[in-house]
Scaffold this motif. Structure first.
Motif, PDB file in Angstrom:
ATOM      1  N   LEU A 160      14.006   6.828 -38.134  1.00  0.00           N
ATOM      2  CA  LEU A 160      12.687   6.353 -38.547  1.00  0.00           C
ATOM      3  C   LEU A 160      12.820   5.286 -39.623  1.00  0.00           C
ATOM      4  N   ALA A 161      13.738   5.495 -40.560  1.00  0.00           N
ATOM      5  CA  ALA A 161      13.972   4.500 -41.607  1.00  0.00           C
ATOM      6  C   ALA A 161      14.417   3.173 -41.002  1.00  0.00           C
ATOM      7  N   ILE A 162      15.346   3.242 -40.050  1.00  0.00           N
ATOM      8  CA  ILE A 162      15.838   2.026 -39.401  1.00  0.00           C
ATOM      9  C   ILE A 162      14.731   1.351 -38.601  1.00  0.00           C
ATOM     10  N   THR A 163      13.875   2.146 -37.960  1.00  0.00           N
ATOM     11  CA  THR A 163      12.751   1.589 -37.208  1.00  0.00           C
ATOM     12  C   THR A 163      11.805   0.827 -38.127  1.00  0.00           C
ATOM     13  N   LEU A 164      11.476   1.405 -39.274  1.00  0.00           N
ATOM     14  CA  LEU A 164      10.600   0.729 -40.234  1.00  0.00           C
ATOM     15  C   LEU A 164      11.231  -0.564 -40.739  1.00  0.00           C
ATOM     16  N   ILE A 165      12.538  -0.519 -40.993  1.00  0.00           N
ATOM     17  CA  ILE A 165      13.240  -1.723 -41.441  1.00  0.00           C
ATOM     18  C   ILE A 165      13.188  -2.802 -40.363  1.00  0.00           C
TER      19      ILE A 165
END
Length: 222
Positions: A160-165
């Motif tokens: 999820l963090a990578i998706t937001l980035i």
């Protein structure tokens, strides 16, 4: 007297959103799927952000088999961003690998149904957090987060963090890159503390047995 037809508009069509680009990949995949190289060719100048997003989507599913393997190309792409690369590089073997059409369709459908909201809430703002030096720093954080996906622990949070980035980079939205970076760092620190605690606890237990409970060590064959 008939009215003259309205002149055709010369206004350029608005660029397709990154979700639309992902959905359009279904057209690229034939019965035998598509090679990673074919997919990269479809992503134009947004290849870094879109490829990272494409690889992150399957990892959003908790306990997905193979997520540890999918995290490797995310790491390679993120490292390239961190060093300021302008063009995507992947090993020839990776570019020649073929993704099944069912896999591409499932990723496209997931993006269309579950990630369409990101195009509504993201927009160019606080752009200095999504460009230049900040982009390289975000790439490093993304690489760290991808490493945690490789561990045998739930992969949803770092994905999820990578998706937001990735969304933040695609939309030059500094708030998205900041949110993803903070989540990725928090998760990485949490795991580091947990791992350190396990090793520290194991060391403490061994010392306790040797110094104060030698009979237990003999019983265990130490």
């Amino acid at each position: 007297m008939t009215s003259a037809p309205a002149p055709a508009s010369d206004a350029p069509e608005p660029p397709a959103s990154f979700i639309d680009v992902i959905v359009s990949l279904k057209k690229v995949a034939g019965p035998d799927g598509a090679s990673v190289g074919d997919i990269v060719d479809q992503l134009d100048e947004r290849a870094f952000g879109l490829l990272i997003l494409l690889f992150a989507i399957p990892c959003l599913v908790p306990g997905l088999p193979g997520a540890q393997v999918i995290a490797i190309p995310i790491f390679l792409l993120a490292i390239q961003m961190a060093f300021g690369a302008k063009e995507v590089w992947l090993p020839k073997r990776a570019l020649e690998a073929r993704a099944k059409s069912a896999w591409i369709e499932s990723i496209a459908d997931f993006a269309d149904k579950r990630l369409r909201w990101t195009t509504v809430f993201s927009k160019p703002r606080v752009t200095f957090l999504a460009r230049g030096l900040a982009e390289r720093l975000v790439g490093a954080i993304c690489a760290i987060a991808s490493i945690t996906i490789m561990l045998p622990i739930t992969n949803t949070i770092p994905s999820l963090a990578i998706t937001l980035i990735a969304v933040g980079l695609l939309q030059t939205d500094g708030l998205f890159t900041l949110a993803g970076s903070l989540l990725g760092l928090a998760w990485s620190i949490f795991l580091a503390v947990m791992i350190w605690g396990l090793f520290a606890g194991a060391g403490f237990a061994v010392t306790l047995v040797r110094e104060h409970l030698p009979w237990l060590g003999n019983l265990l064959g130490q």
